[in-house]
Enzyme design. Structure first.
Site, PDB file in Angstrom:
ATOM      1  CG  HIS A  58      -9.178  22.686 -12.185  1.00  0.00           C
ATOM      2  ND1 HIS A  58      -9.352  23.032 -10.885  1.00  0.00           N
ATOM      3  CD2 HIS A  58      -8.914  21.359 -12.193  1.00  0.00           C
ATOM      4  CE1 HIS A  58      -9.181  21.975 -10.111  1.00  0.00           C
ATOM      5  NE2 HIS A  58      -8.905  20.943 -10.878  1.00  0.00           N
ATOM      6  CG  ASP A  61     -10.561  26.352 -11.168  1.00  0.00           C
ATOM      7  OD1 ASP A  61     -11.653  25.785 -11.103  1.00  0.00           O
ATOM      8  OD2 ASP A  61      -9.490  25.852 -10.771  1.00  0.00           O
ATOM      9  CG  MET A  92       0.001  22.567 -10.591  1.00  0.00           C
ATOM     10  SD  MET A  92      -1.793  22.668 -10.514  1.00  0.00           S
ATOM     11  CE  MET A  92      -2.126  22.070  -8.847  1.00  0.00           C
ATOM     12  CD  GLU A 185      -4.665  15.470  -6.500  1.00  0.00           C
ATOM     13  OE1 GLU A 185      -4.321  16.415  -7.242  1.00  0.00           O
ATOM     14  OE2 GLU A 185      -5.502  15.574  -5.596  1.00  0.00           O
ATOM     15  CE  LYS A 187     -11.362  11.987  -3.446  1.00  0.00           C
ATOM     16  NZ  LYS A 187     -12.209  13.159  -3.774  1.00  0.00           N
ATOM     17  CD  GLU A 221      -6.100  16.137  -1.769  1.00  0.00           C
ATOM     18  OE1 GLU A 221      -6.022  16.646  -2.904  1.00  0.00           O
ATOM     19  OE2 GLU A 221      -7.146  16.075  -1.108  1.00  0.00           O
ATOM     20  CG  HIS A 224      -6.804  12.443  -2.419  1.00  0.00           C
ATOM     21  ND1 HIS A 224      -6.592  12.883  -3.699  1.00  0.00           N
ATOM     22  CD2 HIS A 224      -7.815  13.205  -1.928  1.00  0.00           C
ATOM     23  CE1 HIS A 224      -7.437  13.860  -3.966  1.00  0.00           C
ATOM     24  NE2 HIS A 224      -8.181  14.080  -2.904  1.00  0.00           N
ATOM     25  CG  ASP A 249      -2.837  18.724  -4.147  1.00  0.00           C
ATOM     26  OD1 ASP A 249      -2.094  19.645  -4.542  1.00  0.00           O
ATOM     27  OD2 ASP A 249      -3.798  18.284  -4.806  1.00  0.00           O
ATOM     28  CG  ASP A 259     -11.417  14.643  -0.804  1.00  0.00           C
ATOM     29  OD1 ASP A 259     -10.511  14.787   0.029  1.00  0.00           O
ATOM     30  OD2 ASP A 259     -11.368  15.125  -1.944  1.00  0.00           O
ATOM     31  CG  ASP A 261     -10.525  18.406  -0.125  1.00  0.00           C
ATOM     32  OD1 ASP A 261      -9.540  17.652  -0.097  1.00  0.00           O
ATOM     33  OD2 ASP A 261     -11.233  18.553  -1.140  1.00  0.00           O
ATOM     34  CG  ASP A 291      -6.627  20.290  -3.462  1.00  0.00           C
ATOM     35  OD1 ASP A 291      -7.553  21.119  -3.528  1.00  0.00           O
ATOM     36  OD2 ASP A 291      -6.631  19.219  -4.087  1.00  0.00           O
TER      37      ASP A 291
HETATM   38  C1  GLT Z   1     -10.447  18.566  -6.960  1.00  0.00           C
HETATM   39  C2  GLT Z   1      -9.778  17.408  -6.277  1.00  0.00           C
HETATM   40  C3  GLT Z   1      -8.385  17.737  -5.913  1.00  0.00           C
HETATM   41  C4  GLT Z   1      -7.503  17.918  -7.096  1.00  0.00           C
HETATM   42  C5  GLT Z   1      -7.846  19.116  -7.875  1.00  0.00           C
HETATM   43  C6  GLT Z   1      -7.006  19.153  -9.113  1.00  0.00           C
HETATM   44  S1  GLT Z   1      -9.514  19.272  -8.201  1.00  0.00           S
HETATM   45  O1  GLT Z   1     -10.722  19.570  -6.027  1.00  0.00           O
HETATM   46  O2  GLT Z   1     -10.536  17.072  -5.125  1.00  0.00           O
HETATM   47  O3  GLT Z   1      -7.833  16.786  -5.062  1.00  0.00           O
HETATM   48  O4  GLT Z   1      -6.192  18.136  -6.649  1.00  0.00           O
HETATM   49  O5  GLT Z   1      -7.650  18.635 -10.212  1.00  0.00           O
HETATM   50 MN    MN Z   2      -5.764  17.491  -4.666  1.00  0.00          MN
HETATM   51 MN    MN Z   3      -9.074  16.074  -1.771  1.00  0.00          MN
END
Ligand code: GLT
Ligand code: MN
Ligand code: MN
Length: 391
Positions: A58, A61, A92, A185, A187, A221, A224, A249, A259, A261, A291
């Site tokens: 980003h 970042d 990306m 993306e 979510k 993702e 998500h 992702d 979430d 991750d 991700d």
């Molecule tokens: C954030 C989010 C991710 C996205 C990222 C890109 S930022 O961490 O939870 O799923 O992919 O903006």
């Molecule tokens: Mn993501």
């Molecule tokens: Mn996520």
């Protein structure tokens, strides 16, 4: 097993600076960070050490939101130098439209026009930054684009504002000749109570309403789609079928939770297997972007274990997919299951009145057809045993 599961550049394994750079702060701020922050330069060196191909970021970042132009120049120079030193690429880039409190009611869909205009300005600047580092895919994660109460925002207005923003930014990319492909993306919720366009399928429908649908695809993702209780591979297949799988992702997640991750392949083995098999079978050639975050129990050695684990598990699933495709018993069963019926061929394909009339007149033995055992239990058990390593 013949493969050595070592990541190589051709595997296109990438990580965001925010992933290996996560300081272990948790979602609900109930615990302080558990790891000291590392600089972008240090993070690139870490990614090079574990064998990644690329790094994504980003805007903030890399360059803190309040950095002066002189500070920004210095950071960019150092970052370019470490990319050169390590050979990592930046496939990306994306915009942070969610951390600053100005985005408390959304970015492109905020009710306040000043916030919407600021989001556009911030994204154009972030696109300039991404283009400067050679990024070709531009991700849009609209984490704040939503509501807690539908008394506050009309979803039709939200969609209109989001559409206008993307149309504007497609034209901006074209005017600058950046050649970006945009990847949306989805979510379902968190950090907002509800996020607009909550699934990959919803995004795919929305893309067709844009001025430049050919420039816009998706960045599904794993976690998500699982938060929404959906089958991630099916969402990815739909995106692929539509020619819209511009990025992906990868991570992991228990169904229907916040979430999480997690490290790719940590939890949902079968889902991860079918996903990797799908990507490899169709010949997806984009980044395999992880991700995800290391557990907050880890120090930076643990972060390396996490990153290595993501890539290694992907390659193990890839090897398992190869075995599945080469397994005579499994393939024999699949051939049997998918056997054609020449008597039916004349009814399929393009509509003709004759075909329709012939089909309407045909007599099916419904009970005999229904009585056929499909052998799916056997097939699935063979797959299970293959995955468990006893086959
Ligand atoms: C954030 C989010 C991710 C996205 C990222 C890109 S930022 O961490 O939870 O799923 O992919 O903006
Ligand atoms: Mn993501
Ligand atoms: Mn996520």
């Amino acid at each position: 097993m013949s493969a050595d599961f070592q990541p190589k550049p051709e595997h296109k394994f990438t990580f965001g600076l925010w992933t290996v750079g996560s300081s272990g702060r948790d979602q609900f701020a109930t615990m302080d960070p558990t790891r000291a922050s590392m600089s972008p330069v240090e993070l690139v060196r870490l990614l090079a050490e574990v064998g990644a191909y690329g790094v994504n970021f980003h805007d903030n970042d890399l360059i803190p939101i309040d950095a002066t132009p002189a500070e920004a120049e210095k950071i960019k120079k150092e970052f370019k130098a470490v990319l050169k030193e390590t050979g990592l690429v930046v496939p990306m880039a994306t915009t942070n439209l969610f951390s600053s409190a100005i985005f408390k009611d959304g970015a492109f869909t905020a009710n306040d026009p000043k916030v919407r205009a600021y989001a556009l300005q911030k994204t154009m600047r972030a696109m300039d930054l991404g283009a400067e580092f050679g990024a070709k895919v531009y991700v849009f994660w609209g984490g704040r684009e939503g509501t807690e109460s539908d008394a506050t925002k009309n979803p039709m207005e939200g969609l209109k504002h989001f559409r206008e923003a993307l149309n504007f930014l497609c034209e901006y990319s074209n005017s600058q000749k950046y050649g970006f492909k945009f990847a949306l993306e989805a979510k379902p919720n968190e950090p907002r109570g509800d996020i607009f366009l909550p699934t990959t399928g919803a995004m795919l429908g929305f893309i067709q309403t844009l001025d430049h649908p050919e420039m816009v695809g998706v960045n599904p993702e794993f976690a998500h789609e699982h938060m929404a209780g959906l089958n991630f591979m099916h969402a990815v297949a739909q995106a692929w079928d539509a020619g819209k799988l511009f990025h992906i992702d990868l991570n992991d997640q228990n169904y229907a939770r916040f979430d999480q991750d997690w490290r790719f392949g940590q939890q949902s083995w079968k889902q991860a297997f079918f996903l990797v098999k799908f990507l490899e079978d169709v010949g997806y050639s984009g980044s395999r972007h992880f991700d995800a975050h290391a557990f907050r129990t880890e120090d930076y050695e643990g972060v390396k274990d996490f990153a290595r684990g993501c890539m290694r598990s992907y390659l193990i699933f890839k090897e398992k997919a190869r075995q599945f495709n080469a397994d005579k018993e499994i393939q024999g069963l699949l051939a049997e299951i998918n056997e054609g019926d020449p008597a039916m061929d004349k009814f399929f394909g393009k509509f003709t009145p004759e075909k329709a009339a012939g089909l309407k007149a045909y007599t099916f033995d419904r009970n005999a057809i229904a009585a056929r055992g499909m052998k799916y239990e056997k097939l699935d058990q063979l797959l299970t045993e293959l995955m468990m390593g006893v086959r």
